[in-house]
Design a protein around this motif. Structure first.
Motif, PDB file in Angstrom:
ATOM      1  N   LEU A   8       0.825  -1.208   0.000  1.00  0.00           N
ATOM      2  CA  LEU A   8       0.000   0.000   0.000  1.00  0.00           C
ATOM      3  C   LEU A   8       0.859   1.258   0.000  1.00  0.00           C
ATOM      4  CD1 LEU A   8      -2.728  -1.097   2.578  1.00  0.00           C
ATOM      5  CD2 LEU A   8      -3.154  -0.533   0.182  1.00  0.00           C
ATOM      6  N   HIS A  18       0.718   3.456  -3.439  1.00  0.00           N
ATOM      7  CA  HIS A  18      -0.169   4.614  -3.286  1.00  0.00           C
ATOM      8  C   HIS A  18       0.483   5.697  -2.426  1.00  0.00           C
ATOM      9  CE1 HIS A  18      -3.500   2.509  -5.193  1.00  0.00           C
ATOM     10  NE2 HIS A  18      -3.222   1.463  -4.437  1.00  0.00           N
ATOM     11  N   TRP A  30      -1.852   7.944  -0.601  1.00  0.00           N
ATOM     12  CA  TRP A  30      -2.669   7.423   0.494  1.00  0.00           C
ATOM     13  C   TRP A  30      -1.852   7.446   1.785  1.00  0.00           C
ATOM     14  CZ3 TRP A  30      -5.393   2.266  -1.342  1.00  0.00           C
ATOM     15  CH2 TRP A  30      -6.172   2.531  -2.475  1.00  0.00           C
ATOM     16  N   ILE A  32      -1.113   5.486   5.131  1.00  0.00           N
ATOM     17  CA  ILE A  32      -1.261   4.130   5.652  1.00  0.00           C
ATOM     18  C   ILE A  32      -0.904   4.134   7.140  1.00  0.00           C
ATOM     19  CG2 ILE A  32      -0.679   1.710   5.333  1.00  0.00           C
ATOM     20  CD1 ILE A  32      -1.886   3.210   2.820  1.00  0.00           C
ATOM     21  N   LEU A  73      -6.261  -6.099  -2.485  1.00  0.00           N
ATOM     22  CA  LEU A  73      -6.386  -4.802  -3.135  1.00  0.00           C
ATOM     23  C   LEU A  73      -7.501  -4.809  -4.180  1.00  0.00           C
ATOM     24  CD1 LEU A  73      -2.607  -3.812  -3.466  1.00  0.00           C
ATOM     25  CD2 LEU A  73      -4.247  -3.291  -1.653  1.00  0.00           C
TER      26      LEU A  73
END
Length: 344
Positions: free
Chosen positions: A24, A28, A31, A33, A232
């Motif tokens: 992740l 990304h 994003w 996390i 995902l």
């Protein structure tokens, strides 16, 4: 920096969780996390060294059963997605200390669900990571998502109970949950109590692979990269309220697994492989196999892409390159050594 999405991963320092967190964070950068983990014995901070300094990664050390902490996280962070992996997972331990499994696997899920549902910023997805063991064992029936749940040990019983809790939030509140049930996931960084790293660690210490009982047990093995891709995909394309099996046709008898690993690690001729195997008494109850079908997940576009030959090659190589990865675990060496004698 403003992030487009905030993802909370519970148990993100564990084997599967660390692979998910790293994926992740890498895939990304837009994003955020957040990893909530209490760093139990089967976790290592070293599993997340590659991302620990990244701007979009945050680690919170804490217990998923701590309602004050969990509520604080949801009150102060705009959590969009939850991957709930935090759990106790070792079957044999679950017979020894079932109350601790009930606490983490059931109460932890209850605390997390309550905090997520009551948060001012409502999450878009709550993905609960479960196990094929909730179906119980089968010799010939292949389980799909509608098959009855018949757990046969305290571990799988607590996972099934947690599933019912998760499902109840969908039924009552239409809270956007998704449940996954996976085969045995394997790969680099897995703790040494699970069967593949257990055999590898024993062989690296010039000890024999200890095989419990004489019944023909087998497991379906899914490489960790394929599992992460499934998670995902479920996040983006999974239907809320649904359950998805994550499976593979790769079924390996435990005896064959041991023989393959002996050949790969010790490089002995076939005539000497048996010298590295030792049969020990079986535990009181063990399921022989867990066959599942994952057509529902495949309809979303997922396929297991890593072959058994390639996945086990990568796994063996990693343990050979990192022989001391688990030597500084929170338990001392004598305890680790005693665990190595026990089965998955």
């Amino acid at each position: 920096m403003d992030f487009n999405r905030t993802v909370l991963v519970t148990g993100g320092s564990g084997f599967i969780g660390s692979h998910l967190v790293c994926s992740l964070v890498d895939r990304h950068p837009d994003w955020r996390i957040i990893n909530l983990d209490n760093l139990d014995y089967c976790c290592s901070p070293r599993s997340l060294e590659s991302v620990e300094d990244r701007a979009n990664y945050t680690f919170i050390r804490g217990d998923v059963c701590n309602s004050r902490l969990v509520n604080h996280i949801f009150n102060t962070e705009n959590i969009d997605v939850i991957f709930h992996l935090a759990a106790k997972t070792h079957v044999e331990r679950s017979f020894e200390t079932p109350s601790s499994f009930q606490r983490v696997n059931i109460d932890g899920t209850r605390v997390l669900l309550g905090a997520a549902h009551q948060a001012r910023h409502q999450p878009q997805r709550f993905i609960y990571v479960s196990t094929d063991e909730v179906y119980g064992a089968s010799l010939d029936q292949v389980f799909d998502e509608s098959s009855p749940v018949r757990p046969s040990n305290p571990y799988s019983a607590t996972k099934a109970a947690a599933e019912y809790l998760v499902q109840s939030y969908w039924d009552k509140y239409k809270f956007p949950i998704i449940i996954t049930r996976s085969n045995n996931i394997y790969g680099p960084r897995q703790y040494t109590e699970k069967v593949i790293p257990r055999f590898l660690t024993l062989l690296q210490r010039n000890k024999k692979c200890t095989i419990q009982g004489t019944l023909p047990k087998s497991r379906h093995f899914l490489f960790v990269d394929d599992a992460i891709n499934a998670f995902l995909l479920v996040l983006e394309k999974g239907i809320v309220g649904e359950i998805y099996n994550m499976g593979t046709s790769c079924e390996i008898p435990i005896m064959q697994l041991a023989r393959e690993l002996v050949t790969m690690v010790k490089k002995v001729p076939d005539s000497e492989v048996q010298d590295w195997l030792e049969f020990v008494p079986d535990r009181p109850h063990v399921d022989l196999r867990y066959p599942i079908t994952c057509e529902k997940l495949q309809q979303l576009g997922w396929r297991a892409e890593v072959s058994w030959a390639e996945g086990i090659r990568q796994t063996v190589k990693w343990y050979q390159v990192h022989p001391d990865f688990w030597s500084d675990a929170s338990e001392d060496q004598e305890q680790i050594q005693s665990q190595l004698e026990k089965a998955e």
